[in-house]
Design an enzyme around this catalytic site. Structure first.
Site, PDB file in Angstrom:
ATOM      1  N   ARG A 213       1.065  -1.065   0.007  1.00 38.97           N
ATOM      2  CA  ARG A 213      -0.071   0.115   0.045  1.00 38.97           C
ATOM      3  C   ARG A 213       0.882   1.194  -0.140  1.00 38.97           C
ATOM      4  NH1 ARG A 213      -1.441   2.829   4.390  1.00 38.97           N
ATOM      5  NH2 ARG A 213      -2.918   4.477   3.895  1.00 38.97           N
ATOM      6  N   TYR A 246      -8.029   4.796  -5.188  1.00 41.67           N
ATOM      7  CA  TYR A 246      -9.167   5.591  -4.940  1.00 41.67           C
ATOM      8  C   TYR A 246      -8.409   6.943  -4.438  1.00 41.67           C
ATOM      9  CZ  TYR A 246      -9.035   3.130  -0.539  1.00 41.67           C
ATOM     10  OH  TYR A 246      -8.758   2.469   0.757  1.00 41.67           O
TER      11      TYR A 246
END
Ligand code: FAD
Length: 453
Positions: A213, A246
């Protein structure tokens, strides 16, 4: 009075919640509202530790509202935002799947094609920072309810009808309660106590999927992906991996997560994060389309690699023992491919709040019914919640397999691969359109039936 009958059970239901994560605190607010006496024991020093984001479905937020009207208020006060970026002309939230792999017909790259779009409705998801939501929840709980730096080690049950459970903590202190609810997450200590050290469900298992991430400044992400893709949620699917991103922080950053299949064993199960490298991610996305590779090029050279663990392989056979039960990830830790693990835990909290409210009403003026009432409540909780919550764990694994199927790399099997979206749609709607009122009715019916028999 208790003076005349020293062994008479007290009038109140005393509940110990182990773990002050999202589910532990949401449940605490609900149980206090319905009149239980609650204590939360959290091992951490405070709630400022994890800055990661989390999103809740509109359905889970309605469940929160039924648990206690103050919870959605706390969520919004902590800065939650609808994830939609469609602007006024399209205020709904969508999930989008896009073709991430660069299949070639002859020498021509095919370019990226939107494969499927699923409408989650107006404010279908609301995202927030975990730590801020936890702090906002703690503020609506009376000051002495949450005890920090209390790491549970063991629970002793004397077995007597009116006897309390005794909890022992790492700092040598103890506490008592009528029941213990384990909200202590994927590596739950309460689950190990309930099932025994050697039970296969006492430990989560490796899903053979890892997550990398990172946050990328929006302007740089726009250069790689183009403005529309960068400012709207997209999931790039392909063989053996998928890349989800996103916008966050008011569109100033892009949150990107690369999920990568890993055939190897996880080296050390006590440590579920490891140092990863951009080179690992690049290798997993070799041969993918230019936009995906350019985005990965913006990842830092070293980044955290999260091993994803869940309870799919060995599900928990029952969510309760005599006076102990499990909720949230402690009961049904899932991989994150539906993005709904916490939402299912919120459903657990609504079910338990509904049942404890019935117990409190039942006991009014007749405290001697406490034991039987709690037994009926916990048995009903297990019956109502176990199948659905374990289905979500299974479904999340299935959705990961579909995102990462080999067929995405094969032109001749692309149509076959695309048939998965009918299935993904059904699975998502089953999560988003949960009939929580029917669940509450089922819980109350089950409770009454067990109390009569
Ligand atoms: P946790 O949040 O794990 O909290 C457990 C608490 O118990 C912790 O505070 C811990 O310190 C404490 N504890 C543990 N052991 C002890 C002990 N022995 N004594 C005392 N305290 C103890 N879900 C969603 O709904 N939406 C999302 O967008 C989403 N995104 C996700 C993304 C990722 C990458 C991952 C991994 C998960 C995601 N999830 C999401 C799932 C979600 O994070 C979990 O389902 C949720 O956090 C579970 O909450 P919990 O309170 O049950 O457990």
């Amino acid at each position: 009075s208790p003076m005349d009958h020293p062994s008479a059970p007290d009038e109140q239901v005393e509940i110990a919640i182990v773990g002050g994560g999202i589910i532990g605190l949401v449940l605490t607010v609900g149980l206090l509202r319905v009149g239980a006496k609650v204590k939360v024991y959290e091992q951490a020093q405070g709630f400022r530790e994890i800055g990661a984001g989390i999103a809740f479905t509109a359905n889970a937020i309605r469940c929160m509202h039924l648990i206690d009207g103050g919870i959605p208020v706390a969520l919004r006060s902590s800065g939650s935002v609808a994830t939609s970026n469609g602007g006024e002309e399209d205020p709904n939230d969508y999930l989008r799947w896009i073709d991430g792999f660069d299949r070639k017909r002859g020498d021509e790259p095919r370019g990226q094609r939107l494969l499927y779009k699923l409408d989650a409705g107006y404010r279908g998801f609301e995202g927030c920072r975990r730590d801020q939501f936890l702090e906002a929840l703690v503020k609506i709980v009376p000051p002495d309810v949450v005890e920090l730096k209390k790491r549970l080690e063991s629970i002793t049950d004397g077995g007597g009808a009116d006897e309390k459970l005794r909890l022992a903590f790492a700092d040598g202190t103890t506490a008592e309660a009528d029941i213990v609810i384990g909200c202590d997450g994927v590596k739950s200590r309460v689950r190990r106590i309930l099932l025994g050290e050697d039970h296969p469900a006492s430990r989560p298992s490796y899903t053979h999927c890892v997550a990398y991430r990172t946050l990328i400044p929006m302007e740089r992400a726009v250069k790689a992906l183009g403005r529309y893709k960068a400012t709207n949620q997209h999931n790039h699917v392909g063989p053996g991996a998928n890349l989800l991103h996103y916008p966050v922080a008011g569109n100033s950053m892009l949150n990107a997560v690369a999920f990568v299949r890993d055939r190897r064993r996880w080296p050390d199960e006590r440590q579920t994060v490891a140092e990863g490298s951009k080179a690992d991610v690049e290798a997993a996305f070799e041969g993918w389309c230019p936009a995906v590779r350019e985005l990965i090029d913006l990842f830092p050279d070293t980044l955290t690699k999260w091993g994803i663990f869940d309870l799919w392989e060995y599900p928990v056979p029952r969510y309760h023992g005599r006076s102990i039960c499990l909720a949230g990830d402690a009961a049904h830790a899932s991989s994150p491919h539906h993005g709904a693990g916490a939402c299912v835990g919120v459903e657990d909290a609504l079910c338990l709040t509904t049942l404890v409210e019935a117990v409190v009403a039942d006991m009014r003026g007749r405290p001697e019914t406490k034991r039987a009432a709690l037994d009926a409540a916990l048995t009903t909780y297990d019956a109502v919640r176990r199948t659905r919550s374990q289905w979500v764990v299974n479904s999340s694994r299935r959705v990961c397999d579909l995102h990462q199927q080999r067929e995405w790399a094969d032109d001749d099997r692309l149509v076959k691969a695309e048939t998965c979206f009918e299935e993904i749609r059904d699975r998502s709607l089953k999560i988003w359109h949960f009939e929580y009122e029917a669940m509450m009715d089922e819980a109350l019916e089950g409770y009454k039936r067990r109390r009569r028999s």
